[in-house]
Scaffold this motif. Structure first.
Motif, short mmCIF file in Angstrom:
data_model
loop_
_atom_site.label_atom_id
_atom_site.label_comp_id
_atom_site.label_asym_id
_atom_site.label_seq_id
_atom_site.Cartn_x
_atom_site.Cartn_y
_atom_site.Cartn_z
N LEU A 26 47.56 40.03 14.52
CA LEU A 26 47.81 41.44 14.86
C LEU A 26 48.17 41.60 16.33
N MET A 27 47.44 40.91 17.19
CA MET A 27 47.68 41.03 18.63
C MET A 27 49.06 40.47 19.00
N SER A 28 49.44 39.36 18.40
CA SER A 28 50.75 38.80 18.75
C SER A 28 51.88 39.65 18.18
N THR A 29 51.66 40.29 17.04
CA THR A 29 52.70 41.11 16.42
C THR A 29 52.79 42.50 17.06
N TYR A 30 51.65 43.12 17.35
CA TYR A 30 51.65 44.52 17.78
C TYR A 30 51.09 44.76 19.18
N GLY A 31 50.71 43.72 19.89
CA GLY A 31 50.11 43.89 21.21
C GLY A 31 50.97 44.69 22.17
N LYS A 32 52.25 44.37 22.24
CA LYS A 32 53.15 45.09 23.16
C LYS A 32 53.33 46.54 22.74
N ASP A 33 53.44 46.78 21.43
CA ASP A 33 53.58 48.17 20.96
C ASP A 33 52.36 49.00 21.34
N VAL A 34 51.17 48.44 21.12
CA VAL A 34 49.94 49.16 21.43
C VAL A 34 49.85 49.40 22.94
N TRP A 35 50.11 48.36 23.74
CA TRP A 35 50.02 48.52 25.19
C TRP A 35 51.04 49.54 25.70
N ASN A 36 52.27 49.43 25.24
CA ASN A 36 53.32 50.36 25.68
C ASN A 36 52.96 51.80 25.34
N PHE A 37 52.41 52.02 24.13
CA PHE A 37 52.03 53.37 23.74
C PHE A 37 50.87 53.86 24.61
N ALA A 38 49.88 53.01 24.83
CA ALA A 38 48.74 53.39 25.68
C ALA A 38 49.22 53.72 27.09
N PHE A 39 50.12 52.90 27.63
CA PHE A 39 50.62 53.16 28.98
C PHE A 39 51.43 54.46 29.02
N SER A 40 52.27 54.66 28.02
CA SER A 40 53.11 55.85 28.04
C SER A 40 52.28 57.12 27.96
N MET A 41 51.09 57.03 27.37
CA MET A 41 50.24 58.21 27.26
C MET A 41 49.33 58.39 28.47
N THR A 42 48.93 57.29 29.13
CA THR A 42 48.02 57.39 30.27
C THR A 42 48.75 57.30 31.60
N ARG A 43 49.88 56.57 31.61
CA ARG A 43 50.66 56.29 32.81
C ARG A 43 49.86 55.49 33.85
N LYS A 44 48.89 54.75 33.37
CA LYS A 44 48.08 53.91 34.26
C LYS A 44 47.97 52.51 33.67
#
Length: 187
Positions: A26-44
């Protein structure tokens, strides 16, 4: 092979299933998607790192609850969104935000950080990040995460009409920003 079909075996998970292998997959498949979404929402950067880690810990602990009614990506992004909302509400966030106002951001960035930075170089994505939260969220889920209107509605807990309305208003605000009209950023 489509990445979602890779996870069909989760329907048949048992106590013998190697959950750590599933988590790594899961982490190798979706890690970037999850991180990008978290960053786009927090901007941190640091909050996105923390939230991403928490998302996968929560997914690991709750794999038995995934019933394949939505896509794995939608499930993980829903967990991410809830973590971001929880993070915003926490007293810790308020303290960290106050401290951040008085000190410079760390210069070291993760590999995921480099990916999102390259995305932010694109002028349109910079403008999307200026949108109010509810519009930014809808645009990112639709354009960057490529979720359907139905999946976005399910993830956000709103109607499809609300998603369409948010996308419409986001486009309108982006057009105003492109035109140099600063009023496009209000509410």
């Amino acid at each position: 092979m489509h990445s979602e079909s890779r996870f069909d075996y989760l329907k048949y998970m048992s106590d013998d299933t190697d959950r750590r292998a599933v988590l790594n997959d899961l982490m190798s498949t979706y890690g970037k998607d999850v991180w990008n979404f978290a960053f786009s929402m927090t901007r941190k950067w640091d909050q996105a790192d923390d939230i991403t880690q928490e998302v996968f810990i929560k997914a690991y602990r709750n794999l038995h609850t995934f019933r394949c009614e939505s896509s794995m990506k939608t499930w993980l992004l829903a967990i991410t969104r809830n973590m971001v909302l929880d993070y915003r509400k926490s007293a810790f966030l308020r303290k960290v935000t106050l401290v951040d106002a008085f000190k410079k951001q760390a210069t070291g960035r993760s590999a995921e950080g480099e990916v999102i930075e390259s995305m932010a170089v694109n002028e349109m994505w910079k403008k999307v990040l200026l949108l109010p939260h509810k519009y930014r969220e809808a645009v990112i889920l639709f354009a960057h995460q490529q979720l359907s209107i139905n999946e976005i509605a399910e993830l956000l807990g709103v109607s499809e009409g609300t998603v369409k309305s948010r996308l419409f208003h986001a486009r309108k605000k982006l057009a105003a920003i492109r035109g140099g009209d600063g009023d496009g950023l209000d509410g």
